[in-house]
Design an enzyme around this catalytic site. Structure first.
Site, PDB file in Angstrom:
ATOM      1  N   GLU A   1       0.834  -1.207   0.000  1.00 29.51           N
ATOM      2  CA  GLU A   1       0.000   0.000   0.000  1.00 29.51           C
ATOM      3  C   GLU A   1       0.864   1.250   0.000  1.00 29.51           C
ATOM      4  O   GLU A   1       0.580   2.223  -0.684  1.00 29.51           O
ATOM      5  CB  GLU A   1      -0.933  -0.002   1.224  1.00 29.51           C
ATOM      6  CG  GLU A   1      -2.032   1.055   1.167  1.00 29.51           C
ATOM      7  CD  GLU A   1      -1.696   2.368   1.874  1.00 29.51           C
ATOM      8  OE1 GLU A   1      -2.521   3.275   1.848  1.00 29.51           O
ATOM      9  OE2 GLU A   1      -0.581   2.502   2.431  1.00 29.51           O
ATOM     10  N   GLU A   2       1.953   1.206   0.760  1.00 31.79           N
ATOM     11  CA  GLU A   2       2.773   2.405   0.968  1.00 31.79           C
ATOM     12  C   GLU A   2       3.549   2.834  -0.277  1.00 31.79           C
ATOM     13  O   GLU A   2       4.120   3.914  -0.321  1.00 31.79           O
ATOM     14  CB  GLU A   2       3.758   2.189   2.128  1.00 31.79           C
ATOM     15  CG  GLU A   2       3.098   1.974   3.486  1.00 31.79           C
ATOM     16  CD  GLU A   2       2.397   3.209   4.027  1.00 31.79           C
ATOM     17  OE1 GLU A   2       2.428   4.261   3.374  1.00 31.79           O
ATOM     18  OE2 GLU A   2       1.793   3.101   5.105  1.00 31.79           O
TER      19      GLU A   2
END
Lengths: 340, 328
Positions: free
Chosen positions: A198-199
């Site tokens: 996600e990051e």
């Protein structure tokens, strides 16, 4: 709740293996199906007692961190960032490198040796290095490989005021909540999805949603709380202790209004605290999920966390409890026809 | 058709809150449509059945907005932008919320106007404490520009011509379509201004053989403006390229040939910054040959956008002729 174990686990974007193993072990007895997809998303399924809306409850496993980018002849290690980290927080932090968790310190010149003008400027990532104690490049390469991930080393501890400190609350608190929510039985088919990467651009969530085809999705997150001295109240974004925060809009998604309104109704009927995330920047997995196939109704519920993307974060355990309670209520009380 | 544009531009509909403008459009298209559907994201999909290939024609319903992020002790509202809004054009502007609550925009004392940022500005809805203000407006509520439609004769001045004028072109084309040679899906999309989101999911659903977006584009015909070879009054444009799409050569040829054969004036458009729904449509599934027809528009994203009514009429003519021609 597994918050301690998850927070201390090693799982920089793309290297979520350890976190996935912990979660898999915890959820296997709770669910009907478990699988890991091509990208590494852990997808679990609880059939529920009747047919109805297919719900995706999701949290990302990865944390921001660093990656080994090179070696100096004297054994020091050069690195790059994975995800959004402020260069200024890096100096002097203790880190762990790779599967063997080799300990190291992000080094810099001690204050005695700095010239006055050096003291005024913050160091950039290119100027920093990690010292693992190796005396030469060869010695360092025996312990650490190019491309090994590097995570902050921070012990989880409960501190004053019902708060806890630790690393990677964004988003191990979300993971802990999804695990906890899976312990109860619900009427409708429920997918628990623990996403990767996600990051670095919400990469895992899109493919997982494509596979699952959910009718609606709730993303659980640790979001920024800025209720500290340098800001006026309008800049707090969220406040610790005031309950779960609902996103209205961020840079990746406009939250589905029907889900948000249903969450508000649940909270108000049960006299539970809630707040809005009072900021429209940043993004979450909901951005990707909502645009999958023909579109998915998606919303984000967050636990406020101070100092996210830093080596040590602080959250309020009461907020965690209230978020769990709200999600459980949501999953039980959702109307049979969904929210369409 | 001016009535149509007036009603659509005066409707309320920021990104993510398109319900009201969607209802307006639904009423307008109902007598002429073969099928009407609203999908999960809120896109309004209107089908006009025909024998041939599936063509998706998109225009976005959403306009820019200001979302309330904080209400202070004295009843002032802090806000964030939905879509690209310059703080400078907001000074002194009036805004209106979904429930009719009106307000004006003020800003903190600044030593230098160059320090103006949205975070230094607030909406004043005329209440002096938090409780009263909260009775009218909640965090997450969205305001839009409060402006009425002005008919200047040959030209039109209104808020949200981006892209309600595109919606109007679609509605008018639908009204005038007799027997389309293709299977037409008019899609009034949501959330274009925040990242062409509605077009992405509706294109996936429809799975079209050809995509067209109808939107507005910038011009280079005002004093000391940026260089751009598009002017008001010289007809709709056939887009060649923008930030999100390079028009498929087949679609560009179809548009240009149709215009020339029917003596419809048109301009070729290269937009250096900006994109529209076709950017999402053409990358859907296995890829969709797509293009854009734009209505030239001055002062885009301000409360007073301007288009030439002749360009709008020519746009309807061009779109209608394209849809009447069997696409292979």
């Amino acid at each position: 709740m597994l918050l301690r174990e998850l927070s201390e686990a090693f799982g920089v974007s793309g290297g979520e293996g350890e976190v996935r193993r912990i979660i898999r072990q915890a959820v296997e007895p709770l669910v009907d199906e478990v699988s890991t997809d091509v990208l590494g998303n852990l997808i679990v399924f609880k059939k529920g007692s009747k047919s109805g809306p297919r719900i995706m409850l999701t949290a990302h496993m990865d944390e921001v961190g660093l990656i080994v980018a090179g070696f100096e002849n004297n054994g020091l290690i050069r690195f790059s960032k994975v995800g959004g980290i402020d260069d200024r927080v890096l100096v002097s932090k203790v880190v762990q490198i790779g599967d063997k968790k080799v300990p190291g310190v992000i080094g810099a010149k001690a204050i005695h040796l700095q010239r006055p003008e050096e003291r005024k400027k913050s160091l950039k990532v290119e100027e920093l290095y990690i010292d693992i104690g190796a005396k030469s490049k060869e010695e360092a390469e025996k312990l650490v490989k190019l491309g090994d991930y590097i995570a902050f080393y921070t012990k989880y501890e409960e501190i004053e005021g019902g708060l806890a400190k630790g690393k990677a609350f964004d988003n191990r608190v979300g993971c802990a909540l999804v695990i906890e929510a899976l312990k109860k039985e619900y009427p409708y088919p429920l997918y628990g999805v623990f996403t990767v990467q996600e990051e670095v651009g919400m990469r895992g969530a899109g493919v997982a949603a494509y596979k699952i085809k959910p009718d609606l999705a709730i993303v659980l997150e640790g979001t920024t709380a800025a209720d500290v001295i340098e800001l006026k109240e309008e800049g707090y974004v969220t406040t610790l202790g005031k309950g779960p925060a609902f996103t209205v809009m961020d840079a990746s998604v406009i939250a589905d209004l029907k889900i948000v309104n249903f969450l508000i109704k649940m909270a108000e009927e049960n006299q539970m605290p809630y707040q809005f995330r009072r900021f429209t920047g940043g993004g979450t997995d909901a951005g990707r999920i909502s645009l999958t196939r023909e579109g998915v109704r998606a919303a984000v519920v967050s636990v406020p966390c101070r100092y996210i993307h830093n080596p040590a974060n602080i959250l309020n355990l009461e907020d965690v409890k209230n978020t769990l309670k709200l999600i459980e209520l949501f999953l039980v009380d959702l109307p049979e026809g969904g929210l369409s | 058709m001016k009535e149509l544009i007036k009603e659509l531009t005066e409707a309320y509909g920021p990104s993510g809150r398109e319900d009201s403008v969607r209802d307006t459009l639904k009423c307008m298209v109902e007598p002429y449509a073969d099928e009407i559907d609203v999908d999960k994201m809120g896109n309004l999909i209107v089908r006009k059945e025909g024998p041939g290939k599936k063509i998706m024609v998109a225009a976005h319903m959403d306009e820019l907005g200001l979302m309330v992020t904080f209400i202070d002790e004295n009843g002032f509202l802090r806000f964030s932008n939905i879509g690209g809004i310059s703080p400078y054009i907001l000074l002194g502007e009036r805004v209106v919320f979904h429930n009719g609550v009106k307000g004006t925009i003020g800003c903190e004392k600044l030593d230098n106007i160059k320090d103006l940022k949205l975070s230094k500005m607030y909406i004043d809805i005329g209440f002096s404490d938090k409780k009263e203000a909260e009775g009218k407006v909640k965090i997450g509520d969205v305001a839009v520009y409060q402006r009425s439609f002005s008919d200047l004769g040959g030209r039109i001045l209104a808020k949200a011509l981006d892209d309600r004028v595109g919606c109007a072109v679609l509605v008018q084309t639908l009204k005038e379509l007799e027997k389309p040679a293709n299977d037409i899906y008019f899609v009034f999309t949501v959330q274009e201004e925040v990242g062409v989101r509605g077009a992405r999911t509706s294109a996936y659903k429809i799975n079209p053989d050809l995509g067209l977006a109808v939107d507005v584009t910038r011009t280079g015909d005002t004093p000391e403006s940026e260089t751009m070879a598009v002017s008001l009054g010289k007809g709709p444009t056939v887009k060649v390229k923008d930030t999100l799409i390079i028009t498929h050569p087949k679609v560009k040829k179809l548009m240009v040939d149709t215009a020339e054969k029917n003596n419809i004036s048109y301009q070729l458009e290269v937009l250096e910054r900006g994109g529209t729904d076709s950017g999402a449509i053409h990358l859907t599934r296995e890829g969709v040959p797509s293009g854009v027809m734009s209505i030239p528009c001055r002062y885009i994203h301000t409360p007073s956008e301007m288009v030439d009514f002749g360009d709008v009429q020519e746009g309807v003519k061009l779109l209608k002729n394209i849809l009447h021609k069997k696409v292979t």
